[in-house]
Design a protein around this motif. Structure first.
Motif, PDB file in Angstrom:
ATOM      1  N   UNK A 176       9.460   1.429  -2.491  1.00  0.00           N
ATOM      2  CA  UNK A 176       9.881   0.040  -2.726  1.00  0.00           C
ATOM      3  C   UNK A 176       9.566  -0.834  -1.521  1.00  0.00           C
ATOM      4  N   UNK A 177       9.773  -0.289  -0.314  1.00  0.00           N
ATOM      5  CA  UNK A 177       9.484  -1.058   0.904  1.00  0.00           C
ATOM      6  C   UNK A 177       7.995  -1.340   1.020  1.00  0.00           C
ATOM      7  N   UNK A 178       7.174  -0.340   0.724  1.00  0.00           N
ATOM      8  CA  UNK A 178       5.722  -0.515   0.816  1.00  0.00           C
ATOM      9  C   UNK A 178       5.205  -1.495  -0.227  1.00  0.00           C
ATOM     10  N   UNK A 179       5.797  -1.475  -1.415  1.00  0.00           N
ATOM     11  CA  UNK A 179       5.304  -2.326  -2.493  1.00  0.00           C
ATOM     12  C   UNK A 179       5.816  -3.762  -2.409  1.00  0.00           C
ATOM     13  N   UNK A 180       6.797  -4.016  -1.551  1.00  0.00           N
ATOM     14  CA  UNK A 180       7.430  -5.342  -1.503  1.00  0.00           C
ATOM     15  C   UNK A 180       6.567  -6.340  -0.737  1.00  0.00           C
ATOM     16  N   UNK A 208       0.803  -1.219   0.000  1.00  0.00           N
ATOM     17  CA  UNK A 208       0.000   0.000   0.000  1.00  0.00           C
ATOM     18  C   UNK A 208       0.829   1.258   0.000  1.00  0.00           C
ATOM     19  N   UNK A 209       0.417   2.201   0.834  1.00  0.00           N
ATOM     20  CA  UNK A 209       1.028   3.520   0.864  1.00  0.00           C
ATOM     21  C   UNK A 209       1.985   3.654   2.045  1.00  0.00           C
ATOM     22  N   UNK A 210       2.818   4.699   1.991  1.00  0.00           N
ATOM     23  CA  UNK A 210       3.716   4.986   3.101  1.00  0.00           C
ATOM     24  C   UNK A 210       3.390   6.373   3.662  1.00  0.00           C
TER      25      UNK A 210
END
Length: 195
Positions: A101-105, A54-56
């Motif tokens: 990238x962290x949120x989408x991983x 999701x979102x950050x």
């Protein structure tokens, strides 16, 4: 850990993100270590909370670590709250690719696939709308995306976007062995997949 190089207030900086994820909660955080190259000094500053898939949301100034030290190393007044906010804003802008990238991983939280090749996610042909299998509207401006692993039958459910039901927004969930036996065989047949 990921590394990028950027610019804050015209100075070159190196950014390293330390990412922590909570697979059960479907969330995580990224904390930034930043090096001001000209000064040769390293600072722990900034960061973001995120929903996996999701979102950050970047940390605000009061949660951001040694922004005063960073601001001083950049040659600005560390007592000026407007400057501190400005430096932190620039930091978040430079670190945005790491946060995103962290949120989408979402694969970081997936149960291990017994195939040894990792999951192979596909939408179920009979799930969701005909034009876009596996996709459902869940209210507001959000969608739910359901996919299954052709190898093991695990289900991955992602909610993306803003919804109109509190607590039902961006995130990812898994259900192991959601498809088994004949159901899994039929799903595999739809993709001409042989186990």
């Amino acid at each position: 850990m990921d590394d990028i190089e950027g610019q804050i207030e015209g100075q070159t900086i190196g950014i390293t993100a330390e990412i922590r994820r909570d697979a059960e909660a479907g969330s995580g955080s990224g904390w930034i270590n930043l090096t001001v190259e000209a000064a040769g000094k390293k600072f722990d500053v900034g960061g973001a909370n995120f929903m996996i898939g999701g979102e950050y949301e970047p940390y605000c100034f009061s949660e951001a670590g040694d922004v005063a030290g960073l601001t001083a190393a950049l040659g600005y007044d560390s007592e000026d709250s407007d400057t501190l906010e400005s430096v932190l804003s620039d930091l978040h802008e430079q670190a945005a690719p790491l946060y995103r990238a962290a949120a989408e991983d979402i694969e970081s939280t997936a149960p291990e696939c017994p195939s040894g090749d990792g999951h192979r996610w596909e939408s179920h042909p009979s799930d969701g709308c005909r034009e876009n299998p596996g996709v459902w509207g869940v209210g507001g401006a959000a969608i739910k995306i359901d996919e299954y692993c052709l190898h093991c039958g695990c289900k991955r459910e992602r909610i993306v976007g803003d919804v109109n039901v509190a607590g039902n927004r961006n995130g990812v969930a898994y259900e192991e062995a959601a498809l088994e036996g004949d159901d899994l065989r039929k799903f595999r047949a739809a993709y001409d997949y042989e186990a």
